[in-house]
Design a protein around this motif. Structure first.
Motif, PDB file in Angstrom:
ATOM      1  N   PHE A 139      -2.437  11.356   3.365  1.00  0.00           N
ATOM      2  CA  PHE A 139      -1.609  10.160   3.517  1.00  0.00           C
ATOM      3  C   PHE A 139      -2.206   9.274   4.597  1.00  0.00           C
ATOM      4  O   PHE A 139      -3.039   9.713   5.404  1.00  0.00           O
ATOM      5  CB  PHE A 139      -0.161  10.521   3.861  1.00  0.00           C
ATOM      6  N   VAL A 140      -1.796   8.024   4.596  1.00  0.00           N
ATOM      7  CA  VAL A 140      -2.253   7.066   5.602  1.00  0.00           C
ATOM      8  C   VAL A 140      -1.232   7.048   6.732  1.00  0.00           C
ATOM      9  O   VAL A 140      -0.044   6.777   6.505  1.00  0.00           O
ATOM     10  CB  VAL A 140      -2.419   5.655   5.002  1.00  0.00           C
ATOM     11  N   LEU A 141      -1.676   7.339   7.928  1.00  0.00           N
ATOM     12  CA  LEU A 141      -0.783   7.404   9.074  1.00  0.00           C
ATOM     13  C   LEU A 141      -0.216   6.015   9.368  1.00  0.00           C
ATOM     14  O   LEU A 141      -0.953   5.028   9.438  1.00  0.00           O
ATOM     15  CB  LEU A 141      -1.537   7.931  10.291  1.00  0.00           C
ATOM     16  N   GLY A 142       1.085   5.953   9.515  1.00  0.00           N
ATOM     17  CA  GLY A 142       1.744   4.694   9.803  1.00  0.00           C
ATOM     18  C   GLY A 142       2.180   3.928   8.571  1.00  0.00           C
ATOM     19  O   GLY A 142       2.756   2.846   8.687  1.00  0.00           O
ATOM     20  N   SER A 143       1.956   4.491   7.390  1.00  0.00           N
ATOM     21  CA  SER A 143       2.311   3.808   6.144  1.00  0.00           C
ATOM     22  C   SER A 143       3.809   3.831   5.879  1.00  0.00           C
ATOM     23  O   SER A 143       4.318   3.029   5.095  1.00  0.00           O
ATOM     24  CB  SER A 143       1.575   4.450   4.963  1.00  0.00           C
ATOM     25  N   GLY A 144       4.527   4.777   6.514  1.00  0.00           N
ATOM     26  CA  GLY A 144       5.958   4.891   6.297  1.00  0.00           C
ATOM     27  C   GLY A 144       6.336   5.651   5.044  1.00  0.00           C
ATOM     28  O   GLY A 144       7.529   5.797   4.746  1.00  0.00           O
ATOM     29  N   LYS A 145       5.356   6.167   4.306  1.00  0.00           N
ATOM     30  CA  LYS A 145       5.646   6.902   3.081  1.00  0.00           C
ATOM     31  C   LYS A 145       5.985   8.365   3.345  1.00  0.00           C
ATOM     32  O   LYS A 145       6.560   9.038   2.495  1.00  0.00           O
ATOM     33  CB  LYS A 145       4.462   6.818   2.123  1.00  0.00           C
ATOM     34  N   VAL A 146       5.633   8.843   4.534  1.00  0.00           N
ATOM     35  CA  VAL A 146       5.828  10.241   4.897  1.00  0.00           C
ATOM     36  C   VAL A 146       6.954  10.319   5.923  1.00  0.00           C
ATOM     37  O   VAL A 146       7.162   9.383   6.711  1.00  0.00           O
ATOM     38  CB  VAL A 146       4.529  10.832   5.477  1.00  0.00           C
ATOM     39  N   ILE A 147       7.696  11.427   5.923  1.00  0.00           N
ATOM     40  CA  ILE A 147       8.794  11.564   6.877  1.00  0.00           C
ATOM     41  C   ILE A 147       8.265  11.407   8.304  1.00  0.00           C
ATOM     42  O   ILE A 147       7.160  11.842   8.633  1.00  0.00           O
ATOM     43  CB  ILE A 147       9.537  12.902   6.701  1.00  0.00           C
ATOM     44  N   SER A 148       9.079  10.795   9.148  1.00  0.00           N
ATOM     45  CA  SER A 148       8.647  10.436  10.502  1.00  0.00           C
ATOM     46  C   SER A 148       8.225  11.645  11.323  1.00  0.00           C
ATOM     47  O   SER A 148       7.303  11.560  12.144  1.00  0.00           O
ATOM     48  CB  SER A 148       9.774   9.695  11.225  1.00  0.00           C
TER      49      SER A 148
END
Length: 224
Positions: A139-148
């Motif tokens: 995933f791309v860090l900071g994309s907001g697609k992954v749980i915080s």
């Protein structure tokens, strides 16, 4: 009725160097004459809180690699600006830098749900490619697609590091579209119907239903 809770650890099968994770089973025994049973919702909430507390303590006291010193509950630290995410480093990485927003990172993980006595709802080691090799989650860090909570944990890691994190509900799943999403339909259904159970949330169990425990290994990072 007096209730006695017995901790019964067992080992999860792992393919990597991630340590064995204990979980808890609850048994009740009677040592006094029967008493009126407490209201179901109150009893369930009390048991849920106890399971979370016991799971947290049990996780802190386990390690299968003899080169690691035995951690204690005090070894968990709250990550800065994380919203309450607590982390325990099981192995420090040997990479040169920490990931930053915009970097593409790859991780292996074990995800467990505290409200289900440490039930493992997903693991990248169950995700295989055509050659039967486990596929890391990217995933791309900071994309907001992954749980915080996962983003907060990864930000201060280096490649090769392994970290155990306890993620409070506010930093976990806020909706059913956030990643990582278990690929198995029945695991997804069980996970999200537990976390977003309106009846149990109304009964005051919101502080425990969505609590997550992840073991995370940072496999790689790439600047975009």
């Amino acid at each position: 009725m007096a209730i006695q809770f017995i901790f019964n650890p067992y080992k999860l099968r792992t393919r990597s160097i991630l340590p064995y994770i204990p979980t808890n089973k609850i048994f009740a025994t009677s040592h006094s004459p029967p008493q009126p049973a407490p209201a179901p919702t109150k009893r369930r909430r009390e048991l849920s809180l106890l399971v979370v507390s016991t799971l947290f303590s049990g996780l802190a006291l386990s390690s299968s690699n003899k080169s690691w010193s035995k951690p204690t509950i005090s070894d968990f630290i709250e990550l800065p600006n994380s919203g309450g995410v607590k982390a325990l480093d099981l192995r420090f990485g040997d990479g040169d830098e920490n990931p930053t927003n915009g970097d593409k990172v790859a991780i292996h993980y074990y995800g467990r749900l505290a409200a289900k006595q440490g039930w493992r709802f997903d693991s990248t080691y169950d995700h295989k490619d055509g050659n039967g090799e486990p596929v890391p989650f990217e995933f791309v860090l900071g994309s907001g697609k992954v749980i915080s909570g996962i983003e907060s944990a990864v930000r201060s890691m280096k490649v090769g590091g392994i970290r155990r994190v306890v993620i409070p509900p506010s930093q976990g799943y806020q909706n059913a579209s956030q990643e990582p999403i278990p690929p198995n339909f029945f695991d997804r259904q069980r996970l999200f119907t537990t976390i977003f159970n309106p009846t149990r949330m109304a009964n005051g169990e919101g502080s425990t239903l969505g609590m997550l425990v992840f073991d995370i290994e940072l496999v790689s990072l790439r600047h975009q």
